[in-house]
Design a protein around this motif. Structure first.
Motif, PDB file in Angstrom:
ATOM      1  N   HIS A  43       0.715  -1.406  -0.064  1.00 12.68           N
ATOM      2  CA  HIS A  43      -0.066   0.148   0.031  1.00 12.68           C
ATOM      3  C   HIS A  43       0.873   1.405   0.158  1.00 12.68           C
ATOM      4  N   LEU A  44       0.975   1.959  -1.161  1.00 16.13           N
ATOM      5  CA  LEU A  44       1.349   3.280  -1.105  1.00 16.13           C
ATOM      6  C   LEU A  44       0.597   4.607  -0.242  1.00 16.13           C
ATOM      7  N   LEU A  45      -0.567   4.056  -0.175  1.00 12.39           N
ATOM      8  CA  LEU A  45      -1.480   5.021   0.262  1.00 12.39           C
ATOM      9  C   LEU A  45      -2.151   4.790   1.525  1.00 12.39           C
ATOM     10  N   GLN A  46      -2.900   5.698   2.307  1.00 14.95           N
ATOM     11  CA  GLN A  46      -3.837   5.158   3.545  1.00 14.95           C
ATOM     12  C   GLN A  46      -4.843   6.131   3.538  1.00 14.95           C
ATOM     13  N   LEU A  47      -5.561   5.458   4.433  1.00 15.57           N
ATOM     14  CA  LEU A  47      -7.146   6.464   4.567  1.00 15.57           C
ATOM     15  C   LEU A  47      -6.832   7.648   5.471  1.00 15.57           C
ATOM     16  N   TYR A  48      -7.262   8.766   5.240  1.00 20.45           N
ATOM     17  CA  TYR A  48      -7.068   9.897   6.286  1.00 20.45           C
ATOM     18  C   TYR A  48      -7.265   9.389   7.835  1.00 20.45           C
ATOM     19  N   ASP A  49      -6.614  10.248   8.396  1.00 20.91           N
ATOM     20  CA  ASP A  49      -6.899   9.906   9.996  1.00 20.91           C
ATOM     21  C   ASP A  49      -8.021  11.041  10.449  1.00 20.91           C
ATOM     22  N   VAL A  50      -8.407  11.039  11.552  1.00 18.61           N
ATOM     23  CA  VAL A  50      -9.481  11.848  11.949  1.00 18.61           C
ATOM     24  C   VAL A  50      -9.130  13.292  11.807  1.00 18.61           C
ATOM     25  N   LYS A  51      -7.879  13.684  12.295  1.00 21.17           N
ATOM     26  CA  LYS A  51      -7.513  15.110  12.298  1.00 21.17           C
ATOM     27  C   LYS A  51      -7.303  15.510  10.805  1.00 21.17           C
ATOM     28  N   ASP A  52      -6.845  14.659   9.895  1.00 18.72           N
ATOM     29  CA  ASP A  52      -6.797  15.110   8.402  1.00 18.72           C
ATOM     30  C   ASP A  52      -8.104  15.650   8.105  1.00 18.72           C
ATOM     31  N   TYR A  53      -9.280  15.182   8.494  1.00 21.00           N
ATOM     32  CA  TYR A  53     -10.663  15.662   8.028  1.00 21.00           C
ATOM     33  C   TYR A  53     -10.942  17.129   8.568  1.00 21.00           C
ATOM     34  N   GLN A  55      -8.751  19.603  11.711  1.00 19.99           N
ATOM     35  CA  GLN A  55      -7.473  19.864  12.823  1.00 19.99           C
ATOM     36  C   GLN A  55      -8.046  19.774  14.102  1.00 19.99           C
ATOM     37  N   GLU A  56      -9.161  20.318  14.298  1.00 26.62           N
ATOM     38  CA  GLU A  56      -9.592  20.696  15.920  1.00 26.62           C
ATOM     39  C   GLU A  56      -9.859  19.303  16.391  1.00 26.62           C
ATOM     40  N   LEU A  57      -9.916  18.403  15.594  1.00 28.53           N
ATOM     41  CA  LEU A  57     -10.012  16.910  16.113  1.00 28.53           C
ATOM     42  C   LEU A  57      -8.792  16.141  16.627  1.00 28.53           C
ATOM     43  N   LYS A  58      -7.757  16.927  16.458  1.00 27.83           N
ATOM     44  CA  LYS A  58      -6.384  16.404  16.668  1.00 27.83           C
ATOM     45  C   LYS A  58      -6.117  15.670  17.930  1.00 27.83           C
ATOM     46  N   GLY A  59      -6.513  16.133  19.241  1.00 23.02           N
ATOM     47  CA  GLY A  59      -6.399  15.222  20.392  1.00 23.02           C
ATOM     48  C   GLY A  59      -7.484  14.313  20.641  1.00 23.02           C
ATOM     49  N   GLU A  63     -15.715  13.084  23.224  1.00 16.75           N
ATOM     50  CA  GLU A  63     -16.878  13.886  22.679  1.00 16.75           C
ATOM     51  C   GLU A  63     -16.704  14.143  20.997  1.00 16.75           C
ATOM     52  N   TYR A  64     -15.438  13.813  20.715  1.00 12.62           N
ATOM     53  CA  TYR A  64     -15.234  13.724  19.090  1.00 12.62           C
ATOM     54  C   TYR A  64     -15.720  12.507  18.612  1.00 12.62           C
ATOM     55  N   PHE A  65     -15.956  11.459  19.334  1.00 14.94           N
ATOM     56  CA  PHE A  65     -16.358  10.339  18.632  1.00 14.94           C
ATOM     57  C   PHE A  65     -17.815   9.820  19.008  1.00 14.94           C
ATOM     58  N   PRO A  66     -18.542   8.964  17.992  1.00 12.39           N
ATOM     59  CA  PRO A  66     -18.029   8.577  16.948  1.00 12.39           C
ATOM     60  C   PRO A  66     -17.828   9.440  15.963  1.00 12.39           C
ATOM     61  N   TYR A  67     -16.829   9.284  15.153  1.00 11.93           N
ATOM     62  CA  TYR A  67     -16.572  10.160  13.903  1.00 11.93           C
ATOM     63  C   TYR A  67     -16.572   9.190  12.633  1.00 11.93           C
ATOM     64  N   ILE A  68     -17.602   9.871  11.815  1.00 11.11           N
ATOM     65  CA  ILE A  68     -17.755   8.979  10.480  1.00 11.11           C
ATOM     66  C   ILE A  68     -17.665  10.122   9.304  1.00 11.11           C
ATOM     67  N   PRO A  69     -16.742   9.860   8.597  1.00 10.76           N
ATOM     68  CA  PRO A  69     -16.420  10.971   7.644  1.00 10.76           C
ATOM     69  C   PRO A  69     -17.873  10.791   6.465  1.00 10.76           C
ATOM     70  N   ASN A  70     -18.192  11.848   5.963  1.00 10.15           N
ATOM     71  CA  ASN A  70     -19.051  12.090   4.681  1.00 10.15           C
ATOM     72  C   ASN A  70     -18.469  11.254   3.406  1.00 10.15           C
ATOM     73  N   GLU A  71     -17.097  11.277   3.538  1.00  7.16           N
ATOM     74  CA  GLU A  71     -16.463  10.911   2.131  1.00  7.16           C
ATOM     75  C   GLU A  71     -15.177  10.437   2.452  1.00  7.16           C
ATOM     76  N   PHE A  72     -14.755   9.235   2.365  1.00 10.88           N
ATOM     77  CA  PHE A  72     -13.479   8.508   2.920  1.00 10.88           C
ATOM     78  C   PHE A  72     -12.273   9.033   1.885  1.00 10.88           C
ATOM     79  N   LYS A  73     -11.424   9.501   2.359  1.00 14.44           N
ATOM     80  CA  LYS A  73     -10.120  10.091   1.488  1.00 14.44           C
ATOM     81  C   LYS A  73      -8.831   9.385   1.939  1.00 14.44           C
ATOM     82  N   VAL A 189      -8.924   6.606  25.656  1.00 12.18           N
ATOM     83  CA  VAL A 189      -9.255   7.544  26.523  1.00 12.18           C
ATOM     84  C   VAL A 189     -10.007   7.152  27.589  1.00 12.18           C
ATOM     85  N   LYS A 190     -10.967   6.337  27.497  1.00 15.68           N
ATOM     86  CA  LYS A 190     -11.857   5.854  28.519  1.00 15.68           C
ATOM     87  C   LYS A 190     -10.953   5.191  29.700  1.00 15.68           C
ATOM     88  N   TYR A 191     -10.307   4.436  29.368  1.00 16.57           N
ATOM     89  CA  TYR A 191      -9.760   3.195  30.154  1.00 16.57           C
ATOM     90  C   TYR A 191      -8.267   3.424  30.480  1.00 16.57           C
TER      91      TYR A 191
END
Length: 717
Positions: A43-53, A55-59, A63-73, A189-191
């Motif tokens: 694999h030369l490519l990988q799916l975006y991480d959450v922060k790539d969609y 930047q405010e969700l970097k940490g 409360e940031y989750f569940p995160y479901i992208p409208n389009e996977f990039k 985060v939880k445990y």
């Protein structure tokens, strides 16, 4: 004009270049008269991480989750050494491929990645990312020999025909992202109470595999050593030959106590006995089926020290890329019938000079060739290419594959099994003695794999003959605890989705047609076992696998129990196989996974923490149970809060709460008790801003969007 061939690895590109005599080697590609050959590195490519969609969700915060992208990039994959940086080698190769795509003398593309769903999306990711507009054809090969490459380039298929394979590959990838990103984040985060634990990994295949190991560990823990007893007699014939028999009643030789057997032993002294039955059966033992990947991994890891299933896969992959064996990531134990002619050619190449060459006879038995029992790829077999230079590891795997292939065309092993039933005339001895013997008549295929059979010879006696009791003993036999899983037994249970199995022909053939109802795929199971160790869920003791304390906590306390359910996970894998067969849609599968992830994230948020709850001193009053994690709520100088705060629970009611103070009230221990017990607390004599008095119920509820607790009020009429 030329065609651009894109392979999965440089070694495969070199194999194709050799076959078509392309010799002009350049930076990142090889050029010939009619083809330009370039490659990926997996694999030369990988799916975006959450922060790539965003930047405010970097940490990571609950409360940031569940995160479901409208389009996977997709993006160029990150460096293994620094996840914040792009992999320089991958970026360079993507740029080379893009430059080749733009060449005016290239009018078509040939996808030559591995012929499976992962290989398919390795190419399709590139096609989508670079927005390829030129026609795309697909090269589908099971081996990289010159003959097969040339034949394959003459029978290309349109890449559009691979739609269902693509859907299955992307469906797997997106499902794993949804589960892994969301649940790994919220679980961590939880445990995470111990700072030494950096990440708690959650995965669709990881957790059910952990559960298999955990269940075996628990069986061993629960095992209580017990014994049973056997009565064994040694008999003497008239010719003074000796043989043993074991006493049976109701077809069982096991007795829970020894008292009665000791009484029978005394009765046996110097007694005559009679052979009441003699059965002689001529039996055949067929060679084990050809290797699929799981069976090859199990065979090697159980026979040789220091081997892991991951090492077997990597070695087999090298042999495949060096044209010496066929595609190794297969679940099948037989060959497709279209390979009959090729298999005969391979057999003729490999049997020459063998000490048992004259015993090898080609045939087309269903035990070897059966298209109905082939799932995507045929069993592993050698190619006609003979090796020149192999290292010691490659020799071990290669010889195992070659020998198993040759064994299919050797004579069947044959032996004679004799069973004697011996009866003693005594009222006390209600049962009979049973004696079994086995004599090898023809070792057949066992010559190839150097298997020696243990023979038990019986003296020449006939039905009705008299024999004599020479001596007897009552033997204690301790029942053995279950064994820890090894990689061999774990791979078999992953393949069989945890269902019990017996190592016989019928079962092995059943495994050949499981149609995907399993945990993971042949290609991913070794990686899963390795990851379980790397993330700290299991430890390896010699050849045994066992859960660590962290692994046990995951199984016992992680609330998303579906991910430990072998049947549930098997059904997901079967659904992916059904997508490949056009029996299920990728869209429906992804929607199903999104619903599952949303529910699972909320379950994790509302669950108890991992660690033991903080001990509550005897002189501290427990006001109730925390609505988040069911731990005791106690009073502190500034608040009433959950005692499980060290494990991440943040439930708190502040004493100086401004909302309650605005009604000229205070948060008291009595108020908190009522709130935790009834879910609400009532007040009378409250004053509004206009000075009017009223009564109301107060609720302290959680906002599902923010994860924060807020007060809500309901007027009392």
């Amino acid at each position: 004009m030329k065609k651009l061939i894109i392979t999965e690895k440089p070694s495969v590109a070199r194999n194709i270049a050799d076959a078509i005599n392309a010799k002009n080697r350049k930076d990142g590609f090889i050029e010939g008269d009619d083809y330009v050959i370039t490659w990926a590195f997996g694999h030369l490519l990988q799916l975006y991480d959450v922060k790539d969609y965003n930047q405010e969700l970097k940490g990571w915060r609950l409360e940031y989750f569940p995160y479901i992208p409208n389009e996977f990039k997709y993006k160029i994959k990150s460096s293994d050494r620094n996840r914040e940086q792009i992999d320089a080698g991958a970026k360079k190769q993507v740029d080379i491929i893009n430059a080749l795509l733009l060449r005016e003398d290239i009018d078509g593309i040939i996808a030559a990645t591995d012929d499976d769903r992962e290989g398919q999306i390795i190419f399709d990711e590139i096609a989508l990312y670079l927005d390829i507009k030129k026609p795309i054809e697909r090269l589908l090969l099971n081996e990289w020999t010159n003959d097969e490459v040339k034949k394959g380039l003459q029978s290309l298929r349109s890449n559009t025909e691979m739609g269902s394979l693509q859907d299955a590959g992307f469906g797997r990838q997106l499902a794993d992202w949804l589960i892994g990103i969301n649940l790994t984040s919220v679980a961590t985060v939880k445990y995470r109470a111990d700072e030494s634990i950096k990440v708690l990994n959650v995965g669709r295949v990881l957790l059910p595999t952990l559960k298999i190991i955990y269940d075996r560990d628990k069986e061993i823990e629960a095992f209580k050593e017990t014994s049973y007893y056997k009565l064994v007699s040694e008999f003497k014939t008239k010719e003074d030959s000796l043989f043993e028999g074991v006493y049976q009643e109701n077809e069982s030789e096991k007795f829970e106590t020894k008292d009665r057997l000791e009484l029978l032993q005394k009765e046996l002294a110097e007694k005559e006995a009679r052979i009441t039955s003699k059965k002689v059966e001529h039996k055949k033992e067929y060679a084990p089926y050809l290797f699929n990947l799981s069976n090859l991994q199990g065979y090697i890891t159980s026979k040789y020290k220091g081997w892991t299933s991951d090492k077997v896969l990597k070695t087999a992959q090298t042999l495949y890329e060096n044209k010496l064996i066929t595609y190794p990531r297969t679940a099948s134990s037989v060959l497709d019938e279209s390979l009959i002619e090729k298999a005969e050619k391979v057999l003729n190449a490999h049997k020459k000079g063998r000490p048992f060459e004259s015993d090898i006879v080609f045939h087309t038995s269903k035990r070897v060739f059966d298209s109905k029992k082939v799932e995507s790829h045929s069993a592993i077999m050698p190619t006609y290419v003979l090796p020149r230079n192999m290292n010691s590891d490659e020799k071990i795997v290669y010889e195992a594959v070659v020998n198993r292939f040759l064994a299919q065309f050797m004579p069947v092993a044959e032996y004679e099994e004799t069973e004697l039933v011996i009866k003693i005339d005594s009222e006390l001895l209600e049962g009979v003695f049973l004696s079994k013997g086995k004599v090898e008549l023809n070792d057949g295929w066992k010559k190839v794999e150097k298997i020696t059979s243990k023979e038990i010879t019986l003296p020449h006696v006939e039905d009705g003959d008299t024999v004599f009791v020479h001596k007897s003993s009552v033997n204690e036999v301790k029942r053995k605890a279950p064994k820890y899983h090894s990689e061999k037994t774990l791979l078999r249970e992953m393949e069989n989705c945890g269902r019990k199995y017996k190592e016989d022909d019928a079962e092995e053939m059943m495994l050949a047609v499981l149609s995907g109802f399993s945990i993971g795929t042949p290609a991913t199971r070794a990686e899963t076992i390795k990851k379980l160790k790397d993330v700290g869920y299991i430890e390896i003791r010699g050849k045994s696998l066992a859960c660590t304390e962290l692994g046990k906590m995951m199984v016992e306390k992680f609330p998303v129990k579906e991910l430990f359910d072998l049947e549930y996970t098997g059904k997901l894998e079967k659904t992916l196989a059904d997508i490949e067969k056009k029996k299920f849609s990728k869209t429906d599968f992804i929607n199903m996974m999104i619903e599952f992830v949303i529910k699972s994230v909320n379950d994790v948020k509302g669950a108890a923490g991992f660690g033991a709850h903080t001990a509550i001193p005897d002189d501290v009053e427990v006001l109730g149970l925390c609505p988040e994690c069911n731990s005791p709520v106690v009073e502190s100088p500034k608040a009433f809060g959950c005692s499980n705060w060290k494990n991440g629970c943040k439930f708190t009611i502040w004493k100086d709460d401004k909302y309650i103070a605005s009604f000229e009230k205070q948060v008291s221990p009595e108020m908190v008790k009522l709130l935790l017990q009834n879910g609400r607390v009532g007040f009378r004599g409250l004053k509004s801003k206009k000075g009017n008095k009223f009564a109301a119920y107060f609720y302290y509820g959680k906002d599902e969007n923010t994860g924060r607790y807020n007060w809500k009020m309901e007027f009392i009429d």
